[in-house]
Each structure stands twice: as structure tokens, then as C-alpha cells.
Design a protein around this motif. Structure first.
Motif, PDB file in Angstrom:
ATOM      1  N   TYR A   7      49.587  77.053  12.126  1.00  0.00           N
ATOM      2  CA  TYR A   7      49.559  76.394  10.825  1.00  0.00           C
ATOM      3  C   TYR A   7      48.459  76.888   9.901  1.00  0.00           C
ATOM      4  N   ARG A  10      49.340  77.952   6.229  1.00  0.00           N
ATOM      5  CA  ARG A  10      49.963  76.975   5.323  1.00  0.00           C
ATOM      6  C   ARG A  10      48.908  76.539   4.305  1.00  0.00           C
ATOM      7  N   ARG A  62      59.482  77.698   4.144  1.00  0.00           N
ATOM      8  CA  ARG A  62      58.373  78.625   3.904  1.00  0.00           C
ATOM      9  C   ARG A  62      57.210  78.340   4.842  1.00  0.00           C
ATOM     10  N   LYS A  63      56.600  79.394   5.349  1.00  0.00           N
ATOM     11  CA  LYS A  63      55.492  79.279   6.298  1.00  0.00           C
ATOM     12  C   LYS A  63      54.134  79.162   5.618  1.00  0.00           C
ATOM     13  N   ASP A  64      54.117  79.251   4.277  1.00  0.00           N
ATOM     14  CA  ASP A  64      52.846  79.149   3.562  1.00  0.00           C
ATOM     15  C   ASP A  64      52.660  77.787   2.885  1.00  0.00           C
ATOM     16  N   ILE A  65      53.605  76.868   3.084  1.00  0.00           N
ATOM     17  CA  ILE A  65      53.529  75.549   2.458  1.00  0.00           C
ATOM     18  C   ILE A  65      53.211  74.492   3.507  1.00  0.00           C
ATOM     19  N   ALA A  66      52.190  73.687   3.230  1.00  0.00           N
ATOM     20  CA  ALA A  66      51.776  72.616   4.146  1.00  0.00           C
ATOM     21  C   ALA A  66      52.387  71.271   3.761  1.00  0.00           C
ATOM     22  N   PHE A  89      55.390  70.103   9.702  1.00  0.00           N
ATOM     23  CA  PHE A  89      54.992  70.995   8.603  1.00  0.00           C
ATOM     24  C   PHE A  89      56.196  71.745   8.091  1.00  0.00           C
ATOM     25  N   PRO A  90      56.363  71.806   6.804  1.00  0.00           N
ATOM     26  CA  PRO A  90      55.562  71.088   5.829  1.00  0.00           C
ATOM     27  C   PRO A  90      55.902  69.601   5.830  1.00  0.00           C
TER      28      PRO A  90
END
Length: 119
Positions: A7, A10, A62-66, A89-90
Motif C-alpha cells: 500500500y 497509494r 488504480r494502485k495509486d489511490i488510497a 484499499f482504496p
């Protein structure tokens, strides 16, 4: 891979909301644009349900959104998708808007908590 490592990338909060909500959050600094990829969607009377659904699915994959913030009245339009999202997550959080009253009875997170405690 440890859960912390999974994580760590994120870094963003995404928002799907009315113009006032999105503008306020962008002014607070959550906006991120990379090419044509944005972390926000302004929903107005011309926005189709399919566009909202498509954006919600994109944000939750998306793997960059928490965190995904969504106005509760917009979440109602895609309620099944919101309720079916069961990943940590997210995290999806329903937020009020100035033009629509917040109803805790409809909030997906509060409904999960109530089920957890057997209410």
C-alpha cells in the motif's frame, strides 16, 4: 510482499462529486493530473451514469489511490457498485454536498459497521 509494502504507493485521494465539492477538494490540494489521467470527476446534469460507473471502477482499480470520496447523492446513482466494493484499499467514503442532505442510513460504510455489530 508485506501489507505495508503493498500500500506504500497509494498516494492519492480521488473524488467523484458535484462542482462545489470537487473544487473545494482541488483547492485543498488533492488534484493530480498525469496526461489524460485525473483523480477527480465533476458530475453535473450532463454526466451519464455510465461515465460515473466507469470512473468509479477506474478509481477503485488504480494502485495509486488510497481513498475515493464520492458525494452521497451520486453514490445513490451507482449504489450497487458502491455497496459491492469490499476492498480495504482504496477506501470509499460517502460525503455530503451543500445541495443534498446527508443520510447516514444510506452510507455504505455505516451499513457495514452496523452489520458487523449485528444491528
Amino acid at each position: 510482499m508485506t501489507s505495508q509494502t503493498a500500500y506504500k504507493d497509494r498516494n492519492f485521494i480521488a473524488v467523484i462529486g458535484d462542482e462545489d465539492s470537487v473544487t473545494g477538494l482541488l483547492l485543498a490540494g488533492i488534484g493530480h493530473v498525469e496526461g489524460t489521467k485525473k483523480n477527480f470527476l465533476v458530475v453535473d446534469s450532463k454526466t451519464t451514469i455510465s461515465k460515473i460507473e466507469e470512473t468509479f471502477i477506474e478509481f477503485t482499480k488504480r494502485k495509486d489511490i488510497a481513498i475515493v470520496l464520492i458525494n452521497q447523492h451520486i453514490a445513490e446513482d451507482i449504489r450497487q457498485l458502491v455497496d459491492d466494493h469490499d476492498q480495504a484499499f482504496p477506501t470509499v467514503l460517502e460525503i455530503p454536498s451543500k445541495d443534498h442532505q446527508y443520510d447516514p442510513e444510506k452510507d455504505s460504510v455505516l451499513k457495514r459497521v452496523q452489520r458487523l455489530f449485528g444491528e
